[in-house]
Write a protein that holds these residues in place. Structure first.
Motif, short mmCIF file in Angstrom:
data_model
loop_
_atom_site.label_atom_id
_atom_site.label_comp_id
_atom_site.label_asym_id
_atom_site.label_seq_id
_atom_site.Cartn_x
_atom_site.Cartn_y
_atom_site.Cartn_z
N UNK A 161 0.82 -1.20 0.00
CA UNK A 161 0.00 0.00 0.00
C UNK A 161 0.86 1.26 0.00
N UNK A 162 2.00 1.22 0.71
CA UNK A 162 2.91 2.39 0.72
C UNK A 162 3.47 2.65 -0.67
N UNK A 163 3.84 1.57 -1.36
CA UNK A 163 4.39 1.72 -2.71
C UNK A 163 3.34 2.29 -3.66
N UNK A 164 2.09 1.87 -3.50
CA UNK A 164 1.03 2.38 -4.36
C UNK A 164 0.81 3.88 -4.13
N UNK A 165 0.82 4.29 -2.87
CA UNK A 165 0.62 5.70 -2.55
C UNK A 165 1.77 6.55 -3.05
N UNK A 166 3.00 6.06 -2.88
CA UNK A 166 4.16 6.81 -3.36
C UNK A 166 4.16 6.90 -4.88
N UNK A 167 3.81 5.79 -5.53
CA UNK A 167 3.74 5.80 -7.00
C UNK A 167 2.67 6.78 -7.48
N UNK A 168 1.53 6.82 -6.79
CA UNK A 168 0.47 7.76 -7.16
C UNK A 168 0.93 9.21 -7.00
N UNK A 169 1.66 9.50 -5.93
CA UNK A 169 2.17 10.85 -5.71
C UNK A 169 3.15 11.25 -6.81
N UNK A 248 11.58 1.49 -3.41
CA UNK A 248 10.93 2.24 -2.34
C UNK A 248 11.84 3.23 -1.63
N UNK A 249 13.14 2.93 -1.55
CA UNK A 249 14.07 3.81 -0.86
C UNK A 249 14.31 5.14 -1.56
N UNK A 250 13.95 5.22 -2.85
CA UNK A 250 14.18 6.45 -3.62
C UNK A 250 12.95 7.35 -3.67
N UNK A 251 11.81 6.86 -3.21
CA UNK A 251 10.55 7.56 -3.47
C UNK A 251 10.46 8.91 -2.76
N UNK A 252 10.81 8.96 -1.47
CA UNK A 252 10.66 10.21 -0.72
C UNK A 252 11.55 11.31 -1.31
N UNK A 253 12.80 10.96 -1.60
CA UNK A 253 13.70 11.94 -2.22
C UNK A 253 13.20 12.33 -3.61
N UNK A 254 12.66 11.34 -4.34
CA UNK A 254 12.14 11.63 -5.68
C UNK A 254 10.99 12.61 -5.66
N UNK A 255 10.11 12.49 -4.68
CA UNK A 255 8.98 13.41 -4.57
C UNK A 255 9.49 14.84 -4.34
N UNK A 256 10.50 15.00 -3.48
CA UNK A 256 11.04 16.33 -3.22
C UNK A 256 11.72 16.91 -4.46
N UNK A 257 12.47 16.06 -5.18
CA UNK A 257 13.15 16.52 -6.39
C UNK A 257 12.12 16.94 -7.44
N UNK A 258 11.08 16.14 -7.62
CA UNK A 258 10.07 16.45 -8.64
C UNK A 258 9.28 17.70 -8.26
N UNK A 259 9.00 17.87 -6.97
CA UNK A 259 8.31 19.08 -6.52
C UNK A 259 9.17 20.31 -6.80
N UNK A 260 10.49 20.19 -6.60
CA UNK A 260 11.38 21.32 -6.87
C UNK A 260 11.39 21.66 -8.36
N UNK A 261 11.40 20.65 -9.23
CA UNK A 261 11.36 20.90 -10.67
C UNK A 261 10.05 21.56 -11.08
N UNK A 262 8.97 21.14 -10.46
CA UNK A 262 7.67 21.76 -10.76
C UNK A 262 7.67 23.23 -10.37
N UNK A 263 8.24 23.53 -9.22
CA UNK A 263 8.30 24.91 -8.77
C UNK A 263 9.16 25.75 -9.71
#
Length: 285
Positions: A161-169, A248-263
């Protein structure tokens, strides 16, 4: 005159309620959905191309896996599942239409309608893209279900379930980034008139760096580390791994990186659009 209508339209926008604006975007999405239904043959061919991608991957990798249980951490079912997920994500992404529509409207002079209508250009085009993608989604998911039934990939589909939520984000942030990327390419038409070369280069580069052609795990480690800092690694490759229970170990950092690119692209688009729009001399301006 055209200038007076444009000024009245722009002045009306701040007084337009957010609820009314959202209704306009919803109507734009519905119109795009209905328009897309008129191109059923194109949609069917795109769906078949997704199935063909998985079939070709099965033929190729079955030969490469002869005598090997794993290649770079992928078993044969996992490799086929990877191509299946990528094919569905490719079919669901029609954000390039934003760049094409912007380019066509700017060249033809019909971009003037965006200066008159009380809507914001980028959300309006994004709503149209989402409406079109909603129609394609049904066929894409149906093709994915067919591939799940035909090819031996179900054993590799085991995300938590955690992987699904991270993938969705990541998929959500990735779609926002692709919206902004294609909006930026589209507004370059103000300066260059024809952006087909930019789109052609973008398509070829994106197919490789997003892992749509081959899994990025096959690349050398330094190249893979460099790509992980780009948004392209995160829009489909990492979500595909997460849906397979990997990465799974890359997801949290990936979300922050992608959010920065969006900004970054938010401010880049805002500044570039404000500057290049003054070059527009279309119909009624």
């Amino acid at each position: 005159g055209g200038r007076g209508d444009r000024q009245r339209g722009l002045q009306a926008l701040p007084h337009e309620g957010e609820a009314r604006l959202m209704k306009k975007y919803w109507e734009a999405a519905c119109i795009a959905f209905k328009t897309r239904t008129a191109y059923r043959f194109d949609t069917a061919m795109q769906t078949l191309s997704g199935v063909a991608r998985v079939l070709f991957a099965w033929l190729l990798w079955s030969a490469l896996f002869q005598g090997h249980d794993q290649i770079m951490g992928f078993t044969l079912p996992a490799m086929l599942l990877y191509y299946l997920i990528q094919s569905v994500l490719v079919l669901l992404d029609n954000t390039e239409q934003i760049a094409k529509e912007l380019g066509t409207s700017i060249r033809s002079g019909t971009f003037s309608k965006f200066l008159v209508l009380p809507v914001r250009v980028q959300p309006y085009l994004a709503a149209q893209s989402l409406g079109s993608a909603a129609y394609t989604a049904f066929f894409s998911l149906a093709a994915g279900a067919l591939c799940l039934a035909v090819f031996p990939v179900r054993m590799a589909l085991a995300p938590g379930i955690n992987s699904l939520l991270l993938a969705a984000a990541l998929l959500l942030l990735g779609r926002v980034f692709l919206f902004q990327l294609h909006f930026y390419l589209g507004i370059l038409t103000f300066r260059y008139q024809d952006i087909w070369l930019f789109l052609m280069i973008k398509n070829n580069v994106l197919a490789f760096v997003t892992g749509a052609l081959v899994p990025l795990a096959l690349l050398p480690e330094p190249v893979l580390c460099a790509l992980s800092l780009t948004p392209f690694y995160l829009v489909s490759y990492l979500p595909a791994l997460l849906l397979m229970g990997m990465g799974g170990g890359e997801a949290a950092e990936g979300i922050m990186v992608l959010a920065a690119w969006n900004l970054l692209f938010f401010f880049l688009n805002r500044r570039t659009y404000g500057y290049l729009r003054t070059r527009y001399d279309g119909v009624g301006i």
